[in-house]
Design a protein around this motif. Structure first.
Motif, PDB file in Angstrom:
ATOM      1  N   SER A  49       0.843  -1.186   0.000  1.00 21.32           N
ATOM      2  CA  SER A  49       0.000   0.000   0.000  1.00 21.32           C
ATOM      3  C   SER A  49       0.881   1.239   0.000  1.00 21.32           C
ATOM      4  CB  SER A  49      -0.904   0.006   1.233  1.00 21.32           C
ATOM      5  OG  SER A  49      -1.658   1.201   1.321  1.00 21.32           O
ATOM      6  N   ALA A  50       0.294   2.364  -0.393  1.00 18.34           N
ATOM      7  CA  ALA A  50       0.996   3.633  -0.331  1.00 18.34           C
ATOM      8  C   ALA A  50       0.006   4.748  -0.008  1.00 18.34           C
ATOM      9  CB  ALA A  50       1.727   3.935  -1.632  1.00 18.34           C
ATOM     10  N   ILE A  51       0.533   5.818   0.565  1.00 25.84           N
ATOM     11  CA  ILE A  51      -0.304   6.960   0.908  1.00 25.84           C
ATOM     12  C   ILE A  51       0.512   8.224   0.699  1.00 25.84           C
ATOM     13  CG2 ILE A  51       0.351   6.790   3.360  1.00 25.84           C
ATOM     14  CD1 ILE A  51      -2.537   7.777   3.998  1.00 25.84           C
ATOM     15  N   THR A  52      -0.099   9.224   0.088  1.00 25.19           N
ATOM     16  CA  THR A  52       0.617  10.483  -0.103  1.00 25.19           C
ATOM     17  C   THR A  52       0.663  11.249   1.212  1.00 25.19           C
ATOM     18  OG1 THR A  52      -1.405  11.603  -0.832  1.00 25.19           O
ATOM     19  CG2 THR A  52       0.002  10.639  -2.533  1.00 25.19           C
ATOM     20  N   TRP A  53       1.763  11.934   1.422  1.00 25.92           N
ATOM     21  CA  TRP A  53       2.018  12.552   2.722  1.00 25.92           C
ATOM     22  C   TRP A  53       1.097  13.733   3.005  1.00 25.92           C
ATOM     23  CZ3 TRP A  53       4.252  10.689   6.771  1.00 25.92           C
ATOM     24  CH2 TRP A  53       4.741  11.507   7.779  1.00 25.92           C
ATOM     25  N   SER A  54       0.776  14.500   1.983  1.00 27.06           N
ATOM     26  CA  SER A  54      -0.032  15.698   2.232  1.00 27.06           C
ATOM     27  C   SER A  54      -1.524  15.423   2.089  1.00 27.06           C
ATOM     28  CB  SER A  54       0.387  16.814   1.272  1.00 27.06           C
ATOM     29  OG  SER A  54       0.242  16.377  -0.062  1.00 27.06           O
ATOM     30  N   ALA A  55      -1.937  14.901   0.954  1.00 23.15           N
ATOM     31  CA  ALA A  55      -3.366  14.721   0.698  1.00 23.15           C
ATOM     32  C   ALA A  55      -3.930  13.452   1.307  1.00 23.15           C
ATOM     33  CB  ALA A  55      -3.635  14.731  -0.799  1.00 23.15           C
ATOM     34  N   ALA A  61      -2.260  -2.742  -3.326  1.00 26.21           N
ATOM     35  CA  ALA A  61      -2.069  -3.918  -4.160  1.00 26.21           C
ATOM     36  C   ALA A  61      -3.398  -4.666  -4.244  1.00 26.21           C
ATOM     37  CB  ALA A  61      -0.989  -4.817  -3.560  1.00 26.21           C
ATOM     38  N   ASP A  62      -3.631  -5.324  -5.355  1.00 21.59           N
ATOM     39  CA  ASP A  62      -4.888  -6.047  -5.534  1.00 21.59           C
ATOM     40  C   ASP A  62      -5.099  -7.091  -4.439  1.00 21.59           C
ATOM     41  OD1 ASP A  62      -4.795  -6.088  -9.192  1.00 21.59           O
ATOM     42  OD2 ASP A  62      -5.508  -4.584  -7.774  1.00 21.59           O
ATOM     43  N   SER A  63      -4.016  -7.658  -3.948  1.00 19.29           N
ATOM     44  CA  SER A  63      -4.110  -8.739  -2.968  1.00 19.29           C
ATOM     45  C   SER A  63      -4.666  -8.278  -1.619  1.00 19.29           C
ATOM     46  CB  SER A  63      -2.742  -9.382  -2.763  1.00 19.29           C
ATOM     47  OG  SER A  63      -1.805  -8.407  -2.326  1.00 19.29           O
ATOM     48  N   VAL A  64      -4.617  -6.975  -1.345  1.00 22.11           N
ATOM     49  CA  VAL A  64      -5.079  -6.472  -0.054  1.00 22.11           C
ATOM     50  C   VAL A  64      -6.221  -5.478  -0.179  1.00 22.11           C
ATOM     51  CG1 VAL A  64      -2.769  -6.788   0.896  1.00 22.11           C
ATOM     52  CG2 VAL A  64      -3.487  -4.517   0.107  1.00 22.11           C
TER      53      VAL A  64
END
Length: 127
Positions: A49-55, A61-64
């Motif tokens: 997974s990833a998340i942008t720091w500001s917004a 990933a499809d698996s999660v």
């Protein structure tokens, strides 16, 4: 430099939940996005997974997808990963990572594009 420390790993039964956290310190102003990766025994490290720091925009990933939720608390310089409906194959060492450049989701899973890594936290899912 940015230092990352993960916490929250442990042992959980299949179908259960865990919440991982990653605390960032140092030059956090340089962070543009944070990622979560995992590495199971004998396997390559993979993107979760990833998340942008500001917004706070997220990508999974499809698996999660649909089971994991990433979030952030900028006041505490912390990102979290809520993991629900865990599966046995989710057993792995989970790492958080930070990147200084972000230009969209293409390539978000490329390990070499992350500049800083935590030490990892073990998640074990029992069947």
């Amino acid at each position: 430099q940015v230092q990352l420390v993960e916490s929250g790993g442990g042992l959980v039964q299949a179908g259960g939940s865990l919440r991982l956290s990653c605390a960032a310190s140092g030059r956090t102003f340089s962070i543009r996005a944070m990622g979560w990766f995992r590495q199971a025994p004998g396997k390559e490290r993979e993107f979760v997974s990833a998340i942008t720091w500001s917004a706070g925009s997220t990508y999974y990933a499809d698996s999660v997808k649909g089971r994991f939720t990433a979030s952030k608390d900028n006041a505490k310089n912390t990102v979290s990963l809520q993991m629900d409906s865990l599966k046995y194959e989710g057993t792995a060492v989970y790492y958080c990572a930070a990147r200084r450049l972000f230009a969209g989701w293409a390539g978000i899973g490329r390990l070499y594009e992350y500049d800083y890594w935590g030490q990892g936290t073990q998640v074990t899912v029992s069947s």
